[in-house]
Design an enzyme around this catalytic site. Structure first.
Site, PDB file in Angstrom:
ATOM      1  N   LYS A 189     -20.385   7.216   0.894  1.00 39.37           N
ATOM      2  CA  LYS A 189     -20.078   6.367   2.062  1.00 39.37           C
ATOM      3  C   LYS A 189     -18.674   6.756   2.536  1.00 39.37           C
ATOM      4  O   LYS A 189     -17.676   6.368   1.935  1.00 39.37           O
ATOM      5  CB  LYS A 189     -20.122   4.893   1.632  1.00 39.37           C
ATOM      6  CG  LYS A 189     -20.455   3.908   2.721  1.00 39.37           C
ATOM      7  CD  LYS A 189     -19.467   3.783   3.847  1.00 39.37           C
ATOM      8  CE  LYS A 189     -18.242   2.977   3.501  1.00 39.37           C
ATOM      9  NZ  LYS A 189     -17.234   3.018   4.591  1.00 39.37           N
ATOM     10  N   THR A 244      -5.663  -0.552  -2.929  1.00 40.30           N
ATOM     11  CA  THR A 244      -5.710  -1.382  -4.135  1.00 40.30           C
ATOM     12  C   THR A 244      -6.478  -2.680  -3.842  1.00 40.30           C
ATOM     13  O   THR A 244      -7.229  -3.175  -4.689  1.00 40.30           O
ATOM     14  CB  THR A 244      -4.265  -1.641  -4.610  1.00 40.30           C
ATOM     15  OG1 THR A 244      -3.704  -0.365  -4.960  1.00 40.30           O
ATOM     16  CG2 THR A 244      -4.215  -2.551  -5.825  1.00 40.30           C
ATOM     17  N   ARG A 245      -6.330  -3.185  -2.626  1.00 42.88           N
ATOM     18  CA  ARG A 245      -7.043  -4.419  -2.237  1.00 42.88           C
ATOM     19  C   ARG A 245      -8.566  -4.233  -2.395  1.00 42.88           C
ATOM     20  O   ARG A 245      -9.236  -5.059  -3.013  1.00 42.88           O
ATOM     21  CB  ARG A 245      -6.704  -4.749  -0.769  1.00 42.88           C
ATOM     22  CG  ARG A 245      -7.330  -6.006  -0.231  1.00 42.88           C
ATOM     23  CD  ARG A 245      -6.966  -6.191   1.248  1.00 42.88           C
ATOM     24  NE  ARG A 245      -7.473  -5.133   2.102  1.00 42.88           N
ATOM     25  CZ  ARG A 245      -8.717  -5.062   2.563  1.00 42.88           C
ATOM     26  NH1 ARG A 245      -9.586  -6.002   2.264  1.00 42.88           N
ATOM     27  NH2 ARG A 245      -9.103  -4.063   3.330  1.00 42.88           N
ATOM     28  N   GLY A 247     -10.034  -1.773  -4.077  1.00 40.50           N
ATOM     29  CA  GLY A 247     -10.302  -1.382  -5.467  1.00 40.50           C
ATOM     30  C   GLY A 247     -10.583  -2.591  -6.350  1.00 40.50           C
ATOM     31  O   GLY A 247     -11.462  -2.564  -7.223  1.00 40.50           O
ATOM     32  N   GLU A 265      -9.232   5.107  -7.543  1.00 44.03           N
ATOM     33  CA  GLU A 265      -8.043   5.919  -7.190  1.00 44.03           C
ATOM     34  C   GLU A 265      -7.407   5.193  -6.017  1.00 44.03           C
ATOM     35  O   GLU A 265      -7.939   5.215  -4.910  1.00 44.03           O
ATOM     36  CB  GLU A 265      -8.453   7.333  -6.750  1.00 44.03           C
ATOM     37  CG  GLU A 265      -9.408   8.057  -7.670  1.00 44.03           C
ATOM     38  CD  GLU A 265      -8.775   8.487  -8.981  1.00 44.03           C
ATOM     39  OE1 GLU A 265      -7.533   8.501  -9.067  1.00 44.03           O
ATOM     40  OE2 GLU A 265      -9.526   8.775  -9.928  1.00 44.03           O
ATOM     41  N   CYS A 300      -1.565   9.034  -0.160  1.00 49.41           N
ATOM     42  CA  CYS A 300      -1.371   8.055  -1.236  1.00 49.41           C
ATOM     43  C   CYS A 300      -0.127   8.386  -2.049  1.00 49.41           C
ATOM     44  O   CYS A 300       0.542   7.505  -2.566  1.00 49.41           O
ATOM     45  CB  CYS A 300      -2.598   8.039  -2.134  1.00 49.41           C
ATOM     46  SG  CYS A 300      -3.041   9.683  -2.723  1.00 49.41           S
ATOM     47  N   GLU A 399       2.750  -0.511   0.333  1.00 52.92           N
ATOM     48  CA  GLU A 399       2.386   0.815   0.842  1.00 52.92           C
ATOM     49  C   GLU A 399       2.247   0.717   2.366  1.00 52.92           C
ATOM     50  O   GLU A 399       1.481  -0.102   2.871  1.00 52.92           O
ATOM     51  CB  GLU A 399       1.051   1.242   0.221  1.00 52.92           C
ATOM     52  CG  GLU A 399       0.667   2.644   0.588  1.00 52.92           C
ATOM     53  CD  GLU A 399      -0.687   3.053   0.000  1.00 52.92           C
ATOM     54  OE1 GLU A 399      -1.616   2.230   0.002  1.00 52.92           O
ATOM     55  OE2 GLU A 399      -0.806   4.206  -0.454  1.00 52.92           O
TER      56      GLU A 399
END
Ligand code: NAD
Length: 496
Positions: A189, A244-245, A247, A265, A300, A399
């Site tokens: 996806k 991260t949110r 993830g 990741e 990243c 970030e």
């Protein structure tokens, strides 16, 4: 093709196809929905993209499962998979101009880097795992004489891959390489912000001889297609690259469904530490500017927190600011452009919001800070450098994912390490020092998946890439990536 107008002209005749690829064929979304994809370069309409939802994901997973179960791919000898994957890599290189142009139109990166970095790195990744797969041996355990214990690795089954928009092809290749080489089937996806190259890769894979069903690509939104894939009961693992949110959600989806393996990741806020015993600070300044502003800061591992010893900080900031004219935003289709467009208006507004927060919290903007090229209808932000930043400020903690660098100052080594580690992220770091003891000591103390010493650019498929802390748990690249897409099996045999 160095003439800028050549790439713009080619863009007008490029074939754009936003339909999904399931069972080796282009298909519309089951429920017929689509969304319009615009280019960040100038806001122009590119094409319609299939808006995959749960039924599309289900069809793709069924196709991948059938391909895995009948062993049309997993059952081939590693040397045969190798040959086919090598052909896939060759096809990627043969389609270099087309793929690079698609990537640039879709996500705004400069064409020179799409050509020099994204396409070759994608092909090299696929070729490297192809080469590796018939050279990896299994193990026999040191058991007593009356038994034999085999420790083998087996393909896992159906791998769901969900990737971001910043390096659409490379991020996909880092998962596809090891997952396909190991014999799995994949449902990919891509990001709704940059789906076009992933769809084209799936066609090239079939042309190369990867059997239909082994690689299916379903475009769509995260909360629709992405969620359906991560919640699917017949997906064995998710290889996720993104924020991260999201993830966190991947772990939640696994918990709510079949406890599939989740390899995350995630984001970063990498620290770049410059000590006063490094004697060529102009080189350090050039390197940090080049790495920070590469890909519009949408990396990243961008070194977005620059930690400089007090005694050299004023000079260092001047040197970094002097680098920024090189990175003024330009037309991504012009081969001379170093810094292109941000991926969309939302991302541009996010970046401008962080710049405003930097001003509000009292950081000193020494360069850039403004939107650029508004007349084009695209989404551009100047390369921006903030001095006088503290770790408490939002621009140092979060970030930004845009061309914004924060400079922090430190007094001694202990403070430098504390500042560098004072982040919820731990993706990469860099130490600049001519003192070999210090370089080793600091590199060891930094909580990051990769630490560079006196450089930031080295990167190769042979080494793992991934983070500590909230930068994730998996490792892409290198032979270690096979661990993510294989199960470890023990077979005990009694010897009478
Ligand atoms: P994102 O998390 O918003 O989206 C990533 C992918 O997840 C996209 O395909 C998206 O559609 C999908 N998604 C979004 N919401 C979802 C949901 N609720 N359920 C399932 N899928 C969902 O990230 P992004 O904005 O596309 O990419 C930027 C992020 O990726 C940054 O944080 C960056 O640091 C990170 N990144 C990490 C690495 C690495 O190797 N560590 C590499 C590149 C990018």
């Amino acid at each position: 093709m160095s003439n800028p107008s050549t790439w713009s002209e080619r863009a007008t005749t490029l074939r754009l196809d936003g339909r999904a690829v399931i069972e080796g064929k282009r298909v519309d979304a089951v429920e017929g929905q689509a969304f319009v994809k615009h280019s960040p370069i100038d806001g122009r309409r590119l094409t319609e993209v299939a808006r995959g939802t749960a039924p599309d994901i289900d069809a793709a997973v069924k196709s991948a499962r059938a391909a895995f179960d009948d062993r049309r791919w997993a059952g081939k000898a590693p040397a045969v998979r190798k040959k086919i994957l090598q052909r896939f890599a060759d096809k990627i290189l043969a389609a270099k101009d087309e793929l690079a142009l698609l990537e640039t139109l879709d996500m705004g990166k400069p064409i020179q880097y799409a050509l020099a970095v994204d396409v070759p790195a994608t092909a090299r990744c696929i070729a490297w795992y192809a080469e590796a797969v018939d050279k990896v041996y299994d193990e026999i355990a040191p058991t007593p004489d009356n038994a034999l214990a085999l420790i083998t690795r087996e393909a896992m089954g159906v791998i769901g891959v969900i990737v971001p928009w910043n390096y659409p092809m490379i991020m996909a290749a880092w998962k596809l390489g090891p997952a396909l080489a190991a014999g799995n089937s994949v449902v990919l996806k891509p990001s709704e912000k940059s789906p076009l190259t992933a769809l084209r890769l799936a066609e090239l894979a079939v042309e190369a001889g990867i059997p239909p069903g082994v690689l299916n690509v379903v475009p769509g939104y995260g909360h629709e297609a992405g969620e359906a894939l991560a919640l699917h009961m017949d997906v064995d693992a998710i290889g996720f690259t993104g924020s991260t949110r999201v993830g966190r959600r991947m772990l939640d989806y696994a918990g709510k469904s079949n406890l599939k393996r989740v390899y995350n990741e995630l984001g970063g806020k990498s620290a770049f530490l410059v000590f006063d015993d490094y004697d060529d600070i102009a080189r350090a300044a050039r390197t940090v500017a080049g790495s920070m502003f590469f890909n519009q800061g949408e990396s990243c591992n961008a070194p977005s927190r620059v930690l400089v010893h007090d005694s050299i900080a004023d000079e260092f900031v001047k040197l970094v600011a002097a680098e920024t004219p090189k990175y003024q935003p330009g037309d991504p289709l012009n081969p001379a452009t170093e810094l292109g467009a941000l991926v969309d208006e939302t991302q541009m507004k996010t970046v401008l919001g962080y710049i405003a927060a930097g001003h509000e919290e009292g950081a000193h903007c020494v360069s850039g800070g403004l939107q650029a090229r508004q007349e084009t209808g695209g989404f551009y932000v100047q390369p921006t450098v903030f001095d006088g930043v503290s770790n408490a400020m939002k621009i140092a903690r979060e970030e930004i994912f845009g061309p914004v660098m924060s400079v922090l100052r430190f007094k001694d080594e202990a403070e430098a390490i504390a500042l560098a580690n004072g982040s919820s992220y731990g993706l990469q770091a860099s130490v600049w020092s001519h003192n070999i003891n210090r370089a080793h000591r600091v590199a060891k103390a930094l909580r990051a998946g990769t630490v560079h010493v006196n450089q930031y650019d080295e990167d190769d498929i042979t080494v793992p890439f991934g983070g500590y802390k909230q930068s994730g748990n998996g490792r892409d690249k290198s032979l270690h990536a096979f661990d993510k897409y294989t199960e470890l099996k023990t077979t005990w045999i009694r010897l009478d």
